[in-house]
Write an enzyme that holds these catalytic residues in place. Structure first.
Site, PDB file in Angstrom:
ATOM      1  CG  ASP A 129      31.734  30.892  40.199  1.00 33.13           C
ATOM      2  OD1 ASP A 129      32.636  31.311  40.936  1.00 33.13           O
ATOM      3  OD2 ASP A 129      30.597  31.399  40.170  1.00 33.13           O
ATOM      4  CG  HIS A 157      27.242  35.738  34.857  1.00 33.00           C
ATOM      5  ND1 HIS A 157      26.770  37.032  34.884  1.00 33.00           N
ATOM      6  CD2 HIS A 157      28.089  35.621  35.906  1.00 33.00           C
ATOM      7  CE1 HIS A 157      27.308  37.663  35.907  1.00 33.00           C
ATOM      8  NE2 HIS A 157      28.112  36.847  36.545  1.00 33.00           N
TER       9      HIS A 157
END
Length: 452
Positions: free
Chosen positions: A388, A329
């Site tokens: 995700d 991320h």
């Protein structure tokens, strides 16, 4: 010019752009350009202030940035505490999260009931909107369908360009209520016209949460389990907001700073969210795992899984992008708190759906991938699973079509976009206009007759 000539022209000048249009990386280093508005350690360039949410991914010790377990706060409230709160009281939480993001405090019972009633009242589209807009030239991409719907709603607004706070708040509440209909009806229209499926337009149910209504409107028989609705509700809460610097929200700040209308600002955010580097990533995770399950014969063999992951990183597997989707991320290092919250419910849903073997494979990849990435790549901070990684798996277990994965992200995130748009307008800041340095040499103009 015929098509063949046009294609040759495009091919020629595309190659020219690729050969001569790329700026050398050394120049970015020379001028200390923060590409992606981030420095090499991953720390973002400070471009604004916000009271809406906070992301904590590191602490400062002796002047150095030290990665820590990720934390996310909505209006100063830890997202873990927020989720625990409504789950312990056996309530749905998305509407409460919307109130919190918009108004800055948790609603009391009377405030919540009033707000939920207003949302329910506006969970409706203009007369004939479904027939004339959603079912007219239905898009094969649901994010584009959402954008078309939002822009068309501008025409039904009696006061679309007024950017006073009361008017923008009215528009924002309307959009939060209408987004589920735009997304689900857009999909139903696509499925009917492009996949030859039966057309089903279920009106939303009174007294149902937004999560429940999404499942009700989407499924032919309108049936769903309590666990399904609550996990979808949690997904909406976790996707509702993620700081002012994420791509789609920053886009909203940029566009809002020009004082454009609400509908245009939201569509700009939708365009950003559509990208596979942002909201489209969860679809890539599902597709990657589908490929993995076809190419890894033993899902319990760590060595075989490691070999597959190494091929991904070396651009030899799946889409040859060199990415393990769902891992890493821009902000978080050691952990993404949203992924940790989600993971608690993934196993429970996998058991209900008979997909425990798949869940175990996801868990193995979550453990093995950071080690493989650390060996193959030079990384400046930790790598962990992001939201995700699990959200696409959850959506697939909820039997949601892949075409709706990213629109569901938008259904949630429109609350955060709305809060940030209002904050940008209240703060009355300058138009956002960062600097770009030209690195091309100046040259003389040459008349047409003298050009070679």
């Amino acid at each position: 010019m015929n098509n063949e000539q046009k294609n040759k022209f495009i091919e020629k000048y595309s190659k020219l752009m690729l050969d001569h249009g790329m700026i050398e990386n050394e120049l970015y280093l020379k001028y200390e350009v923060k590409r992606g508005l981030r420095d090499i350690s991953g720390k973002g360039v400070l471009v604004g202030l916000t009271e809406i949410s906070e992301i904590v991914s590191y602490v400062i010790e002796d002047g150095d940035l030290v990665p820590c377990e990720g934390k996310l706060y909505y209006r100063g409230i830890n997202i873990e505490k927020l989720v625990d709160g409504f789950l312990n009281e056996k309530r749905f939480g998305f509407e409460e999260a919307c109130f919190l993001l918009l108004f800055g405090h948790l609603p009391n019972k009377a405030e919540f009931e009033e707000f939920a009633g207003i949302l329910e009242e506006h969970t409706v589209l203009p007369e004939n909107f479904v027939r004339d807009t959603i079912m007219s030239a239905p898009s094969t991409d649901m994010m584009n369908s959402l954008s078309k719907g939002v822009l068309t709603l501008y025409a039904f607004d009696d006061n679309p360009d007024d950017i006073s706070i009361p008017n923008v708040l009215r528009q924002s509440i309307n959009l939060i209520a209408q987004f589920p209909l735009l997304a689900v009806y857009g999909y139903q229209s696509f499925a009917h016209f492009h996949e030859n499926k039966s057309l089903m337009i279920h009106p939303p149910q009174k007294g149902a949460s937004i999560a429940e209504n999404i499942l009700h409107m989407l499924r032919p028989d309108s049936s769903y389990t309590d666990l399904e609705a609550r996990i979808l509700d949690i997904a909406l809460v976790l996707h509702a907001e993620h700081g002012g610097g994420n791509n789609s929200t920053f886009t909203n700040h940029v566009v809002t700073s020009s004082h454009t209308d609400t509908y245009s600002a939201v569509v700009a955010s939708l365009a950003s969210l559509k990208g596979p580097r942002h909201g489209g990533a969860n679809i890539k995770v599902v597709q990657m795992f589908r490929d993995m399950m076809e190419n890894v014969s033993d899902w319990n063999d760590d060595n075989e899984i490691n070999n597959y992951l190494e091929k991904l990183l070396n651009k030899q597997g799946f889409d040859k992008s060199g990415l393990i989707y769902g891992m890493g991320h821009a902000v978080y290092s050691l952990s993404d708190p949203r992924a940790l919250i989600f993971r608690q419910f993934v196993e429970q849903l996998a058991k209900e759906k008979g997909r425990e073997d798949e869940y175990k494979l996801y868990s193995k990849v979550e453990t093995l991938a950071p080690e493989i990435i650390g060996k193959v790549r030079k990384i400046y901070k930790g790598v962990s699973a992001n939201i995700d990684f699990y959200s696409g798996f959850v959506y697939s277990m909820l039997d949601l079509p892949e075409q709706l994965f990213t629109p569901l992200f938008a259904v949630a995130r429109v609350a955060g976009w709305s809060a940030h748009r209002l904050e940008e307008l209240v703060s009355n800041g300058k138009i956002i206009r960062p600097a770009y340095k030209s690195v091309t040499k100046q040259q003389n103009y040459i008349s047409m007759k003298d050009r070679v």
